[in-house]
Write an enzyme that holds these catalytic residues in place. Structure first.
Site, PDB file in Angstrom:
ATOM      1  N   ASP A  82       0.685  -1.055   0.084  1.00  0.00           N
ATOM      2  CA  ASP A  82       0.141  -0.054   0.010  1.00  0.00           C
ATOM      3  C   ASP A  82       0.719   1.396   0.093  1.00  0.00           C
ATOM      4  O   ASP A  82       2.053   1.221  -0.071  1.00  0.00           O
ATOM      5  CB  ASP A  82      -0.865   0.070   1.362  1.00  0.00           C
ATOM      6  CG  ASP A  82      -2.304   0.537   1.093  1.00  0.00           C
ATOM      7  OD1 ASP A  82      -2.191   1.687   0.245  1.00  0.00           O
ATOM      8  OD2 ASP A  82      -3.160   0.147   1.417  1.00  0.00           O
ATOM      9  N   ASP A  95      -5.957   3.028  -6.608  1.00  0.00           N
ATOM     10  CA  ASP A  95      -6.804   3.318  -5.649  1.00  0.00           C
ATOM     11  C   ASP A  95      -7.391   4.856  -5.613  1.00  0.00           C
ATOM     12  O   ASP A  95      -6.729   5.586  -6.430  1.00  0.00           O
ATOM     13  CB  ASP A  95      -6.361   3.061  -4.292  1.00  0.00           C
ATOM     14  CG  ASP A  95      -7.365   2.973  -3.081  1.00  0.00           C
ATOM     15  OD1 ASP A  95      -8.539   3.063  -3.272  1.00  0.00           O
ATOM     16  OD2 ASP A  95      -6.803   2.724  -1.918  1.00  0.00           O
ATOM     17  N   ASP A 147     -13.836   0.109   0.916  1.00  0.00           N
ATOM     18  CA  ASP A 147     -13.451  -0.089   2.457  1.00  0.00           C
ATOM     19  C   ASP A 147     -14.448  -0.355   3.270  1.00  0.00           C
ATOM     20  O   ASP A 147     -15.389   0.091   3.714  1.00  0.00           O
ATOM     21  CB  ASP A 147     -13.086   1.572   2.595  1.00  0.00           C
ATOM     22  CG  ASP A 147     -11.997   1.775   2.098  1.00  0.00           C
ATOM     23  OD1 ASP A 147     -11.092   1.188   1.356  1.00  0.00           O
ATOM     24  OD2 ASP A 147     -11.564   3.122   2.038  1.00  0.00           O
ATOM     25  N   HIS A 184      -7.298  -7.950   3.018  1.00  0.00           N
ATOM     26  CA  HIS A 184      -6.745  -6.640   3.029  1.00  0.00           C
ATOM     27  C   HIS A 184      -7.208  -5.892   4.264  1.00  0.00           C
ATOM     28  O   HIS A 184      -8.321  -6.430   4.957  1.00  0.00           O
ATOM     29  CB  HIS A 184      -7.265  -5.690   1.668  1.00  0.00           C
ATOM     30  CG  HIS A 184      -6.520  -4.503   1.848  1.00  0.00           C
ATOM     31  ND1 HIS A 184      -5.336  -4.177   2.165  1.00  0.00           N
ATOM     32  CD2 HIS A 184      -7.309  -3.089   1.607  1.00  0.00           C
ATOM     33  CE1 HIS A 184      -5.301  -3.016   2.170  1.00  0.00           C
ATOM     34  NE2 HIS A 184      -6.129  -2.153   1.663  1.00  0.00           N
TER      35      HIS A 184
END
Length: 929
Positions: free
Chosen positions: A416, A529, A604, A662
């Protein structure tokens, strides 16, 4: 972090504080309701049945391929131009624009894979009230009614769909603002043109409402230099009670009516820990809806990239089962009907009506317009391990070793934003990731891969090459005053490249070259993202609508921004290999056509049981509109899952197309071996089940790429005449041959799965027990249970020798699972290629049909013009639902015959053939005597 936070504006500090603390919930106040969105409120206030639009039949022109016709708004005399096309494959296209707009209105480019080929239209009849046109087949026709304007598409006596039947067509024409200095040239023109003067007089009578020329939400003002520009159209669907699609929403598969709340909103937004079961906008916006009943499936593709709201109403909504029975007893003849209304902030009306008639026809029709799911590298269908963030190279090495130590396969480990040098994408942290090639080489030696994040917000920093290049080339999006648009995101102050520009996308793609992206290697792939785009200090956490992309405002094209980011990134990956290697790019934001560039995930989510449940309808909805490569963060991104929830999520994720765990920066570590040996064993088993089925998954993705059929799909797609399947969204099919009902309830002791098909039988893949179709089956479950069934009549290939990654299994042998239907037949396919290049486009693959009938199992080449060789062989054949043979004979392509060893389990009617030994790419027959 200190120096960074010292110069952050309070809004970003607040945003980060919320993200990094225990306050895990969306603040709905940050996002608009329809009432707070001026154009939605204006359009929703229109009353049905009062349409001011009339078709001017004397302006009608019909060529071989299109009809054009002017419409007039009798209230203000503004004229529109209607274009109607009959397209190949049973699709009708309707376009409506202003006849003479003040300036051009945005038409979405790059989404259609080509200008859709047309077919001839012909007149059937005309009178003063309207026109009837033939849509090819005698029974299909379009009726254009003049006053009020209305379109009806009919087949025989049935109305399939009506447009503007409720009179909610609205088209806000572009106009001069009355309280600003008028354009002297335009004034001269108006003086010379009496018709124009009449229109102006009418316009002046139109009342100016709040939000037409400026709109404020919270502390943000939208300057709206072009004034009101919304478009809207209603569609009526007689006989329809079930509509689906228009993702992305955290809601049920079957769309709900919106009469008592907000419409479904399509506007790509960064919504962290979204709420479930509501119509709020999320990261993706695919403006495609499917309507289904037991007679027909149709689709509506509304090609508009501006903020869009979709209202759904139904004449049967809210009726109880008792109410419906009462209607039936009393002979009430009201046909069920669903009405849908699309409202977009700007652009034009450009709608494709896909007339089916079957679900598969609709998928083919949509694929003919926007393309099919890209064919992914085989490894990307394996398991992906991710968190925000693996700390450094040593951490990556430790996690990688942990998988080997615990005998759990995986293919990709992910990095990330913290892997970069200060959130500068295309770079590595010089201390934590000092030798990235060494790290990548270590993974490559184990036939594993890595994904690193590359977001589209670029740190404003004079020492950062990427920023300097974009600025010097003028590639940043501009603000309304002409300067580079800047907003706040992970790096602090950031610029946003204008991905709508082909030259910008070409430059971005070139940055993935191995000599440009330092430290990258061929086993490094990409994650886009935050590409809605996310702007922490922007309105609704996104970009100001009056930001400028060349001739267009951001409002015109907002929903397509993420599509372009993924397009440019995928192109970069292809170019770096000289066009030989397939890309793998994961995106969060998506639009129609995003399926051509890679995978999408549901953003998310949270470690909650309801978030596990919602992952199923969310991925099913995306699959229905072309995006098959979908998954949800296994374990939930926010919060920490219990060990039970984590295990159940692995068991569910193992049967969803994109399989990635994740977790948020602030959550405790949760690699699969950190929850005790029992849970490690359960997770290992789920992941291993995924790997044994990779040949089947890969085959389904090949079929999706070739045909546009979804990989993970609702039951009604294959059982379109079975109403019991129409609203099911806690179970699903993978292809047509595997049915999965994951356990998604805490503490579950059993689940009830609906097995479809009155003539079908289904075999439990774990116990091989046979069950009849068209029944609700109660299945007792323990923590190790993943209820999965193979359809009788199918043949599924598996590889049972699970190794540390998919590439390590490339040459391993196959086991064929032959499940017989009541007629004692079965068929399936076997697809094999190199798993990672585009050579399949050059016919370098094996594609075989496997079939069982009259006690003979055979493998036949269905791509005789293709060439490929495999070292894999057939090591086992399991036949379910058969009787014991006296002997089993194998005949190979060279005419050689040999006897095959077998075992028969009478209690299960299961025959196992051991080591028949033929090559997976060869012709052969096995005969049960």
């Amino acid at each position: 972090m200190a120096t960074f936070t010292e110069r952050m504006p309070p809004v970003l500090l607040l945003w980060l504080a919320v993200c990094l603390t225990g306050i895990w919930a969306v603040d709905k106040g940050n996002f608009k309701t329809c009432d707070q969105s001026a154009f939605c409120k204006r359009q929703r206030a229109l009353k049905p049945g009062e349409s001011p639009y009339r078709a001017l039949l004397e302006t009608l022109e019909l060529t071989n391929t299109r009809l054009t016709l002017q419409l007039i708004n009798d209230n203000n005399k503004v004229r529109l131009l209607l274009e109607l096309y009959r397209l190949q494959g049973n699709i009708t296209r309707v376009k409506i624009n202003e006849l003479k707009p003040l300036k051009p209105r945005y038409e979405v480019p790059d989404v259609l894979i080509r200008e859709p080929p047309t077919e001839p239209l012909s007149f059937l009849s005309q009178d003063e009230n309207g026109v009837v046109l033939s849509l090819g087949s005698e029974s299909q026709r379009v009726i254009v009614s003049a006053q009020p304007f209305r379109l009806d598409i009919m087949e025989g006596r049935d109305v399939l769909m009506s447009l503007n039947s409720r009179g909610l067509l609205a088209f806000e024409h572009l106009r001069m603002r009355k309280d600003t200095q008028a354009d002297p040239e335009a004034e001269k023109k108006e003086e010379a043109d009496p018709a124009s003067q009449a229109e102006t007089a009418k316009e002046e009578e139109e009342k100016v409402e709040d939000g037409m020329w400026e709109e404020t939400f919270k502390s943000h003002t939208d300057s709206k230099p072009n004034g009101p520009s919304a478009v809207s159209l209603d569609f009526s669907l007689p006989g329809v009670e079930h509509v689906y699609g228009i993702p992305e929403h955290a809601d049920t598969l079957r769309l709900k009516t919106t009469d008592n709340g907000d419409p479904y909103r399509l506007y790509n937004l960064d919504v962290f820990q979204y709420e479930l079961y509501n119509p709020m906008a999320l990261y993706g916006a695919i403006p495609v809806m499917l309507a289904h009943n037991s007679q027909r499936t149709t689709g509506i593709f509304w090609l508009n990239a501006a903020e869009t709201w979709v209202d759904i109403s139904s004449n049967t909504a809210g009726k109880t089962v008792f109410g419906k029975m009462l209607d039936y007893v009393q002979g009430s003849s009201e046909t069920p009907q669903t009405d849908v209304r699309w409202i977009s902030e700007s652009g034009i009306i450009d709608v494709f009506i896909m007339l089916g008639p079957t679900p598969k026809d609709v998928f083919s029709q949509y694929a003919s317009l926007t393309g099919t799911q890209s064919f992914p590298p085989l490894a990307s269908l394996g398991y992906h391990q991710c968190r925000w963030n693996y700390n450094d190279q040593e951490d990556v090495q430790m996690v990688d070793a942990g998988f080997d130590e615990h005998d759990i396969p995986y293919d990709f480990i992910w990095l990330d934003i913290e892997h970069t040098d200060g959130k500068r994408y295309f770079t590595w942290d010089p201390h934590k990731f000092a030798t990235p090639k060494e790290m990548l080489k270590g993974l490559m030696d184990k036939k594993r891969k890595m994904v690193a994040i590359v977001d589209p917000h670029i740190k404003v920093d004079g020492n950062y090459k990427i920023h300097n290049e974009i600025r010097s080339r003028g590639f940043y999006i501009k603000n309304k005053d002409g300067g580079d648009y800047e907003g706040w995101c992970w790096p602090g102050s950031a610029g946003y490249p204008d991905f709508t520009r082909a030259d910008m996308r070409a430059w971005w793609a070139s940055m993935f070259a191995y000599d440009q992206y330092e430290g990258s290697m061929e086993n490094l792939y990409t994650w886009n993202d935050m590409n809605e785009p996310s702007v922490f200090n922007g309105p609704e956490v996104t970009m100001h609508k009056d930001a400028v992309h060349g001739a267009w405002e951001h409002r015109d094209l907002h929903n397509i921004y993420g599509f372009y980011v993924q397009m440019a990134t995928a192109e970069g990956q292809i170019q770096r290999s000289g066009g030989t290697e397939r890309p793998f790019v994961l995106t969060r934001a998506a639009f129609a056509g995003s399926q051509r560039y890679g995978a999408v995930w549901t953003g998310d989510n949270a470690a909650e049981w309801d978030h596990l449940k919602i992952s199923i309808p969310m991925c099913l909805s995306l699959g229905l509109v072309g995006i098959s490569f979908c998954g949800a963060d296994v374990g939930g991104f926010f919060k920490s899952p219990s060990s039970e929830l984590l295990v159940r999520w692995y068991q569910t994720g193992a049967y969803q197309p994109f399989f990635r765990a994740h977790a948020h920066l602030d959550t405790p570590r949760r690699e699969p071996w950190l929850f005790g040996p029992e849970n490690t064993a359960l997770i290992r088993e789920a992941v291993r089940q995924r790997y044994t089925l990779l040949p089947y998954w890969y085959q389904q993705f090949y079929l999706a790429y070739r045909t546009g059929q979804p990989v993970m799909r609702p039951l009604w797609v294959d059982y379109p005449q079975e109403p019991a399947t129409f609203a099911l969204d806690d179970e699903f099919l993978i292809g047509r041959d595997l049915l999965v009902h994951p356990v998604t309830e805490e503490g579950a002791r059993g689940v009830t799965a609906y097995l479809p098909g009155k003539e079908e039988v289904w075999f439990d893949v774990h116990t091989f027990q046979k069950h009849n179709g068209a029944q609700n089956l109660y299945i007792p479950v323990t923590m190790s249970s993943i209820p999965v069934f193979q359809r009788g009549g199918s043949i599924i290939p598996r590889k049972l020798r699970v190794r540390r990654s998919s590439s390590c299994m490339e040459h391993d042998p196959y086991t064929l699972y032959v499940a017989l239907n009541p007629q004692r037949t079965a068929e399936g396919e076997l697809y094999i290629d190199d798993g990672h290049t585009f050579n399949y486009e050059k016919k370098e693959f094996i594609h075989r049909r496997l079939s069982f009938a009259s006690n003979i199992l055979s493998s036949v080449n269905i791509a005789p013009d293709a060439q490929f060789t495999t070292r894999s062989w057939i090591e086992r054949i399991i036949i379910l639902g058969t009787s014991k043979p006296s002997k089993v004979m194998l005949k190979t392509v060279d005419g050689q015959e040999s006897q095959v060893e077998f075992e028969f389990d009478a209690s299960m009617s299961m025959l196992t053939l051991r080591k028949p030994g033929m090559n997976a790419g060869a012709d052969w027959t096995v005969t049960l005597q």
